[in-house]
Scaffold this active site. Structure first.
Site: not given
Ligand code: UD1
Length: 343
Positions: A127, A152, A156
């Protein structure tokens, strides 16, 4: 025929990617734990592709089940790994859930794949969140990776590092990390699309739910940013273009002669659109009035985030083709379809 495992294949981006894979001659097997998806998505995929898709409900956090699944599917030659939790706010409230779901699952999957002892082409769903607040715009893949803004985002970053290290140590893996910008829209058929659980956090599902009357009013999070109309800039990409980048990525890895290949690519359009432009576009393209107001900034939001996409254009030979207009119309058609279905 090349057989591809798609983890999280019933999710928003996963389901559109499965459709693109099937229409490009790939055989697909899906695993999904159904934690943020439903079996009706499988029906949608099968109606679009007019084929029956292999599916197993599997939680990749279970190493034993993951290993036995991979062993019995040892004819796969590619994996696209979407299965992960993705709500930024929730990750701040419950970081352990995110480290478990996003890191343990990745480790288990890679552990099982390594035991196959064969060449695997692997695409990791990353992302633009890995860039945090960028120093230079548009954002290139050379942008420095800073301390993640959320658990989060950290999962990644860590996921990318795990894969980078694995590739250095094993010639069985060739890996692409695709850093997505803001996916929006749905399949033209309106049979699959984004299915947010509860109140949507992302802009486009909030727009369509407000337009159809599920939400009273959309709040624009701040109009005092340093942009032409004061609202944040993002790089909105049609989910079909994004799905297609995975097919192009697999084809690219398939013909790669060298092993130990790892690289990262931005997947966006390269165009910046403000929140107000997106709202005005929605009203113009659909003819639907939208109730909205200007509110406070949302904490953690980055002012400007849009991609430099020449690396993907030149090396993968991939380019986004669809417009914001097409994306917004498809998102609206999808909203109408699911709202009717629930009546
Ligand atoms: C968010 C996540 C990002 C994740 C991405 C997945 C945050 C801080 N970031 O990105 O990590 O990878 O989703 O799609 O959550 N907006 C409004 N009103 C709303 C909703 C959004 O004004 O009700 C604005 C936001 O302030 C932002 C833009 O719309 O400027 C896009 O927001 P969103 O769709 O949530 O995406 P990101 O914040 O870019």
């Amino acid at each position: 025929m090349s057989k591809i495992l798609v983890t999280g294949g019933l999710g928003y981006i996963g389901s559109h990617t499965v459709v693109e894979l099937c229409s490009n001659g790939y055989e697909v097997v899906i695993v999904d734990d159904l934690s943020n998806s439903s079996l009706r998505v499988l029906d949608g995929i099968e109606s679009i592709t007019k084929s029956s898709i292999k599916f197993l409900e599997l939680d990749l956090k279970n190493l034993e089940l993951t290993e036995s699944f991979i062993k019995s599917n040892n004819d796969i030659d590619g994996v696209i790994h979407f299965a992960a939790s993705k709500a930024v706010g929730e990750s701040v409230d419950d970081p352990l859930k995110y480290y478990n779901n996003n890191i343990i699952s990745l480790l288990n999957l890679l552990t099982a794949l390594k035991k196959l002892d064969k060449k695997i082409n692997f695409i990791f769903s990353s992302s633009a969140t890995v860039y945090g607040k960028p120093d230079i715009l548009p954002i290139t893949e050379l942008e420095s990776i800073k301390i993640a803004e959320s658990p989060y985002g950290n999962t990644k970053q860590i996921g990318e590092e795990i894969l980078f290290d694995l590739v250095k140590s094993s010639s069985n893996f060739n890996v692409l990390s695709l850093r997505y910008f803001n996916p929006i829209g749905a399949h033209d058929s309106a049979l699959i699309g984004e299915l947010p659980i509860g109140t949507p956090q992302n802009l486009v599902p909030f727009i369509t739910q407000t337009a159809i009357g599920k939400r009273d009013i959309l709040t624009v999070f701040g109009n005092d940013y340093n942009t032409h109309d004061g609202t944040c800039l993002r790089d909105y990409i049609h989910v079909i273009d994004l799905a297609n980048a995975h097919v192009v990525g697999l084809n690219f890895l398939k013909i790669k002669k060298e092993s130990n290949y790892y690289d990262t690519f931005n997947i966006g359009t390269g165009k910046a659109t403000s929140v107000l432009e997106l709202i005005e576009g929605f009203v113009k393209f659909t003819g639907i009035k939208l109730n909205y107001k200007i509110g406070n900034r949302r904490s953690g939001d980055v002012e400007k985030c849009y991609a430099e996409v020449s690396k993907a254009n030149n090396q993968l030979k991939w380019k986004s083709k669809l417009t914001i207009k097409e994306a917004l119309i498809s998102a609206w058609n999808w909203e109408k379809y699911i709202s009717n279905e629930k009546l």
